[in-house]
Design a protein around this motif. Structure first.
Motif, PDB file in Angstrom:
ATOM      1  N   CYS B 410      11.632 -18.761  34.755  1.00 46.43           N
ATOM      2  CA  CYS B 410      12.013 -19.566  33.597  1.00 46.43           C
ATOM      3  C   CYS B 410      10.872 -20.549  33.309  1.00 46.43           C
ATOM      4  O   CYS B 410       9.959 -20.700  34.107  1.00 46.43           O
ATOM      5  CB  CYS B 410      13.315 -20.300  33.890  1.00 46.43           C
ATOM      6  SG  CYS B 410      13.074 -21.756  34.911  1.00 46.43           S
ATOM      7  N   PRO B 411      10.914 -21.269  32.182  1.00 39.10           N
ATOM      8  CA  PRO B 411       9.824 -22.203  31.874  1.00 39.10           C
ATOM      9  C   PRO B 411       9.720 -23.358  32.882  1.00 39.10           C
ATOM     10  O   PRO B 411       8.618 -23.877  33.119  1.00 39.10           O
ATOM     11  CB  PRO B 411      10.192 -22.728  30.485  1.00 39.10           C
ATOM     12  CG  PRO B 411      11.054 -21.659  29.894  1.00 39.10           C
ATOM     13  CD  PRO B 411      11.829 -21.095  31.050  1.00 39.10           C
ATOM     14  N   GLY B 412      10.840 -23.758  33.471  1.00 44.10           N
ATOM     15  CA  GLY B 412      10.798 -24.789  34.513  1.00 44.10           C
ATOM     16  C   GLY B 412      10.259 -26.128  34.035  1.00 44.10           C
ATOM     17  O   GLY B 412      10.185 -26.409  32.836  1.00 44.10           O
ATOM     18  N   CYS B 416      10.758 -27.630  30.431  1.00 45.20           N
ATOM     19  CA  CYS B 416      12.190 -27.778  30.220  1.00 45.20           C
ATOM     20  C   CYS B 416      12.699 -29.147  30.683  1.00 45.20           C
ATOM     21  O   CYS B 416      12.389 -29.587  31.793  1.00 45.20           O
ATOM     22  CB  CYS B 416      12.913 -26.672  30.980  1.00 45.20           C
ATOM     23  SG  CYS B 416      14.681 -26.801  30.882  1.00 45.20           S
ATOM     24  N   LEU B 418      15.647 -29.940  31.537  1.00 43.73           N
ATOM     25  CA  LEU B 418      16.698 -29.880  32.552  1.00 43.73           C
ATOM     26  C   LEU B 418      16.157 -29.551  33.939  1.00 43.73           C
ATOM     27  O   LEU B 418      16.877 -29.613  34.926  1.00 43.73           O
ATOM     28  CB  LEU B 418      17.729 -28.816  32.161  1.00 43.73           C
ATOM     29  CG  LEU B 418      18.386 -29.035  30.792  1.00 43.73           C
ATOM     30  CD1 LEU B 418      19.209 -27.820  30.396  1.00 43.73           C
ATOM     31  CD2 LEU B 418      19.260 -30.272  30.824  1.00 43.73           C
ATOM     32  N   ALA B 419      14.886 -29.191  34.001  1.00 46.81           N
ATOM     33  CA  ALA B 419      14.339 -28.651  35.242  1.00 46.81           C
ATOM     34  C   ALA B 419      14.304 -29.660  36.376  1.00 46.81           C
ATOM     35  O   ALA B 419      14.112 -30.859  36.170  1.00 46.81           O
ATOM     36  CB  ALA B 419      12.933 -28.123  34.987  1.00 46.81           C
ATOM     37  N   GLY B 452      14.038 -22.879  37.622  1.00 48.61           N
ATOM     38  CA  GLY B 452      13.637 -24.256  37.895  1.00 48.61           C
ATOM     39  C   GLY B 452      14.805 -25.207  38.068  1.00 48.61           C
ATOM     40  O   GLY B 452      14.608 -26.396  38.343  1.00 48.61           O
ATOM     41  N   ASN B 455      20.726 -23.955  36.419  1.00 49.92           N
ATOM     42  CA  ASN B 455      21.168 -23.198  35.245  1.00 49.92           C
ATOM     43  C   ASN B 455      20.778 -21.726  35.289  1.00 49.92           C
ATOM     44  O   ASN B 455      21.305 -20.912  34.538  1.00 49.92           O
ATOM     45  CB  ASN B 455      20.651 -23.835  33.963  1.00 49.92           C
ATOM     46  CG  ASN B 455      21.416 -25.108  33.654  1.00 49.92           C
ATOM     47  OD1 ASN B 455      22.614 -25.190  33.920  1.00 49.92           O
ATOM     48  ND2 ASN B 455      20.727 -26.102  33.141  1.00 49.92           N
ATOM     49  N   ALA B 456      19.834 -21.389  36.125  1.00 51.47           N
ATOM     50  CA  ALA B 456      19.580 -19.981  36.452  1.00 51.47           C
ATOM     51  C   ALA B 456      19.013 -19.131  35.317  1.00 51.47           C
ATOM     52  O   ALA B 456      19.242 -17.929  35.281  1.00 51.47           O
ATOM     53  CB  ALA B 456      20.855 -19.336  37.016  1.00 51.47           C
ATOM     54  N   CYS B 457      18.266 -19.739  34.401  1.00 53.03           N
ATOM     55  CA  CYS B 457      17.651 -18.951  33.326  1.00 53.03           C
ATOM     56  C   CYS B 457      16.686 -17.915  33.893  1.00 53.03           C
ATOM     57  O   CYS B 457      16.394 -16.913  33.259  1.00 53.03           O
ATOM     58  CB  CYS B 457      16.916 -19.848  32.339  1.00 53.03           C
ATOM     59  SG  CYS B 457      17.971 -21.122  31.657  1.00 53.03           S
TER      60      CYS B 457
HETATM   61  S1  SF4 Z   1      16.750 -22.596  34.798  1.00 54.12           S
HETATM   62 FE1  SF4 Z   1      16.785 -24.787  34.444  1.00 54.12          FE
HETATM   63  S2  SF4 Z   1      14.619 -25.328  34.425  1.00 54.12           S
HETATM   64 FE2  SF4 Z   1      14.702 -23.155  34.087  1.00 54.12          FE
HETATM   65  S3  SF4 Z   1      14.715 -22.951  31.859  1.00 54.12           S
HETATM   66 FE3  SF4 Z   1      16.837 -22.901  32.571  1.00 54.12          FE
HETATM   67  S4  SF4 Z   1      17.497 -25.010  32.346  1.00 54.12           S
HETATM   68 FE4  SF4 Z   1      15.264 -25.060  32.293  1.00 54.12          FE
END
Ligand code: SF4
Lengths: 164, 544
Positions: B410-412, B416, B418-419, B452, B455-457
């Motif tokens: 994910c972008p992490g 992001c 939320l990371a 990251g 949220n497990a993207c």
């Molecule tokens: S898993 Fe968390 S850090 Fe990664 S993109 Fe999704 S919200 Fe952002």
């Protein structure tokens, strides 16, 4: 379609804004009849009181309980405690599916951009807790030329237009 | 490929105007940011750490060269010259200005694209098997149904504010390349004993902080009832989900709390109701849409030969090329995971090259995959060398499909809000550690997936090896998980034990991988070995 009309009562499809004449106060009411003046009671009280004609539906209430009482019902107020709480959309559409053709009023956090979808679900009057800009409402209601699916209004879905 | 008619075009054009108006009202201060947020989210616009991010829908992962060139144009004009393919077969741009967003949407609309419902609490872009219409192992092309579902779920009034996001996937093959059972609602096309085609329906899957693998709630649903069934599922969830805790509002929680049987009972009851109302699309509409997905005019009498005299080319063929249903054709996977790069990133120039290749060699079709790669679905075997040469020259010739360096990330924390931790540098370091081609080949299929935050993207729950970034007393820390899968034998990865810092996680991954090499039996993939020996077989090697 077997168990109720699709049309959401008077007032036309979601794309038409034909507010009742009678001043600023009523431009968010899309019906020709006069507004019921008795105060809405809670769902429990309504089910207990055989003479009540107006009911107030909270977000978690089950509108299907109103099924046996549609005859005496003139107004259903459906509350949106937060605009993100979308349960009221289902409540309104279910009422129309059951055949209810009285007024359905959206109260609470009713935002301009929700009104188009509310109209499609069968809401035909609005009492937002924050005033709305009339021009914005008109523009939102007339934004989409078509719809992709049935809801509780008379709009004909695109797939039906395609196949005549 | 599907083509818009005047109705579809009118709808996306209207959406552009709608969003332009919403943006204007926001910029004029007629809306608070709080009120604007859900509106922009429903149009794929997130506010990230440094700028706005715009996520563009690629319905069921299918696009053509004209669309890919427009994506390149957008990357160059409004972003920093590149785009990022996501785990939902979409593309996102990380450096967007709010005031440009309406113009970007207008540009997209000229090539029948949009960003409708690509984020927010809405029914998201439908995902599908990236080999649809090309693979020999499918019953039928699932995309006509995906397109019908796309239309039905676009601006669905009753579901204007769902409790959370809702993700749908559709496949029609035995092999699952779409991580089916990790979706809120998953549809697999099957054939019953009478030879009729229908859907097996799964519901209540999802990753995030409380992962669930979807339950099968219907063994066989006639295909012409799918829209009634989906509406029934959505209504049961919309009415009954909690609304008081954002972490408990996904449908998986409701299915879990009601229990599979009670959820099914409620859905069936609502389904009967919708069925009686006659809201499903008629056969004529299926036929109209399916005609767009008719197989391209494959040539016959083509050679099956591939000249393997160039060893680099032969290596690429072995890894990146999959069997096609038409004789003389092949499916080409394009890796967006060159070692040391950002997984899923692609430059505008590369997009244009891929568009050219699609136009010239693949009946003008391209696919995006949930593993953040691309696919040329219909390439003549005799053209493979030319395709490889062009890709190779453009830095897209990596031969690592499903290998240890084909990492989902994910972008992490690089982008992001939320990371808890960075994903991209960890992916880069692991890829560098295992860069040696022979070593990768020896290790075989090994899917590493990095998120990251909880949220497990980055799909860490579904990784053969999963990595989850957490915040440990203000520093970035990484948990290691083993044993997940998104294929037809879906499983959820388990945490190995205490976490690691950034350097430590790379070493820990290597120790797990080396342990596999020691104890594997002939023919076993990493996942097979893990399933045979369990966590105990790895733990000591990892923690010493
Ligand atoms: S898993 Fe968390 S850090 Fe990664 S993109 Fe999704 S919200 Fe952002």
């Amino acid at each position: 379609m077997v168990d109720g009309p699709r049309a959401g009562g008077p007032g036309g499809g979601p794309g038409t804004l034909e507010p009742t004449p009678g001043g600023e106060r009523d431009w968010l009411r899309f019906r020709d009849d006069s507004a019921p003046d008795e105060p809405a009671v809670s769902l429990d009280a309504f089910l207990d009181q055989s003479n009540a004609g107006s009911v107030r539906i909270e977000a978690g209430d089950d509108v299907r309980l109103l099924g046996p009482h549609l005859e005496r019902l003139r107004l259903v107020e459906i509350d949106f405690p937060k605009f993100r709480d979308g349960r009221g959309f289902s409540s309104a559409r279910i009422l129309r599916e059951m055949g209810y053709d009285g007024e359905i009023k959206a109260t609470g956090e009713v935002l301009v951009d929700l009104i188009y979808f509310m109209r499609r679900c069968g809401f035909d009057s609005f009492a937002p807790n924050v005033p709305l800009d009339r021009a914005d409402v008109e523009s939102v209601l007339n934004r989409y030329p078509h719809v992709y699916q049935h809801a509780a209004d008379a709009a004909v879905p695109i797939w039906q237009l395609r196949h005549g | 490929m599907y083509k818009y008619d005047q109705y579809d075009q009118a709808m996306v054009d209207a959406r552009v105007a709608d969003f332009r108006d919403q943006t204007r009202r926001r910029l004029e201060g007629k809306m608070t940011d709080d009120q604007f947020k859900p509106l922009r989210l429903k149009n794929g616009l997130y506010l990230q750490l440094h700028a706005y991010m715009l996520r563009v829908a690629i319905p069921y992962g299918t696009l053509d060269s004209r669309q890919m060139r427009k994506l390149a144009y957008i990357a160059r004009t409004y972003d920093r010259g590149y785009g990022h393919f996501t785990t939902r077969q979409n593309i996102q741009y990380n450096w967007i200005k709010l005031e440009d967003a309406p113009d970007i949407l207008a540009d997209l609309a000229t090539v029948e694209m949009h960003a409708i419902q690509t984020s927010g609490e809405s029914i998201r872009n439908i995902s599908a098997d990236q080999y649809a219409g090309a693979t020999a192992d499918e019953i039928i092309d699932p995309r006509p149904w995906a397109e019908m579902i796309r239309q039905m779920t676009t601006f669905m009034p009753e579901f204007s504010y769902l409790p959370r996001k809702f993700k749908i996937a559709v496949i029609a093959a035995e092999a699952d390349r779409a991580a089916l059972r990790w979706h809120d609602c998953a549809l697999r096309i099957v054939q019953n004993e009478a030879g009729e085609i229908g859907f097996q329906v799964f519901a209540g899957g999802g990753m995030g902080r409380t992962p669930f693998i979807a339950y099968k709630i219907r063994e066989f649903l006639p295909t012409n009832q799918i829209l009634s069934y989906l509406q029934a599922i959505l209504r049961v969830w919309n009415r009954n989900a909690r609304r008081d805790n954002i972490h408990k509002q996904r449908m998986k929680i409701l299915v879990h709390e009601l229990g599979e049987d009670e959820f099914r009972r409620q859905v069936e009851e609502e389904f009967e109701h919708f069925l009686a109302r006659g809201e499903d699309f008629p056969q004529a509409e299926y036929d109209r849409i399916a005609a767009y997905f008719a197989p391209p005019p494959f040539e016959t009498g083509l050679s099956e030969e591939i000249d393997r005299s160039d060893p680099d080319f032969a290596l690429w063929v072995d890894q990146q090329v999959a069997a096609h249903k038409a004789p003389g054709y092949a499916i080409v996977n394009i890796s967006l995971k060159p070692v040391g790069q950002i997984p899923g990133d692609i430059s505008a120039e590369q997009m244009e090259l891929v568009a050219d290749l699609a136009e010239r060699y693949s009946f003008d079709e391209l696919r995006a995959t949930h593993a953040q790669n691309l696919v040329l679905p219909h390439v003549r075997k005799q053209d493979l060398h030319a395709v490889w040469s062009a890709l190779h020259e453009a830095g897209l010739g990596e031969a690592n499909l499903d290998l240890v360096t084909d990492i989902i990330a994910c972008p992490g924390l690089d982008y992001c809000t939320l990371a808890n931790a960075r994903s991209i540098p960890v992916a880069q370091k692991i890829a560098e550690r295992f860069a040696d081609a022979d070593r990768q080949k020896d290790l075989g299929e090994l899917k590493i997936k990095i998120s990251g935050c909880i949220n497990a993207c980055g799909h860490h729950h579904a990784g053969h090896i999963g990595i989850l970034g957490v915040d440990r007393k203000g520093t970035e820390n990484y948990q290691l998980l083993l044993g997940g899968s998104g294929d037809e034998e879906t499983s959820q990865a388990k945490i190995t034990g205490p976490g690691f810092d950034e350097a430590g996680i790379v070493d820990a991954v290597e120790r797990a991988v080396e342990r596999y090499r020691e104890i594997r039996e002939p023919g076993e993939r990493f996942l097979d070995t893990y399933r045979r020996v369990g966590m105990d077989g790895f733990k000591e090697a990892i923690y010493g």
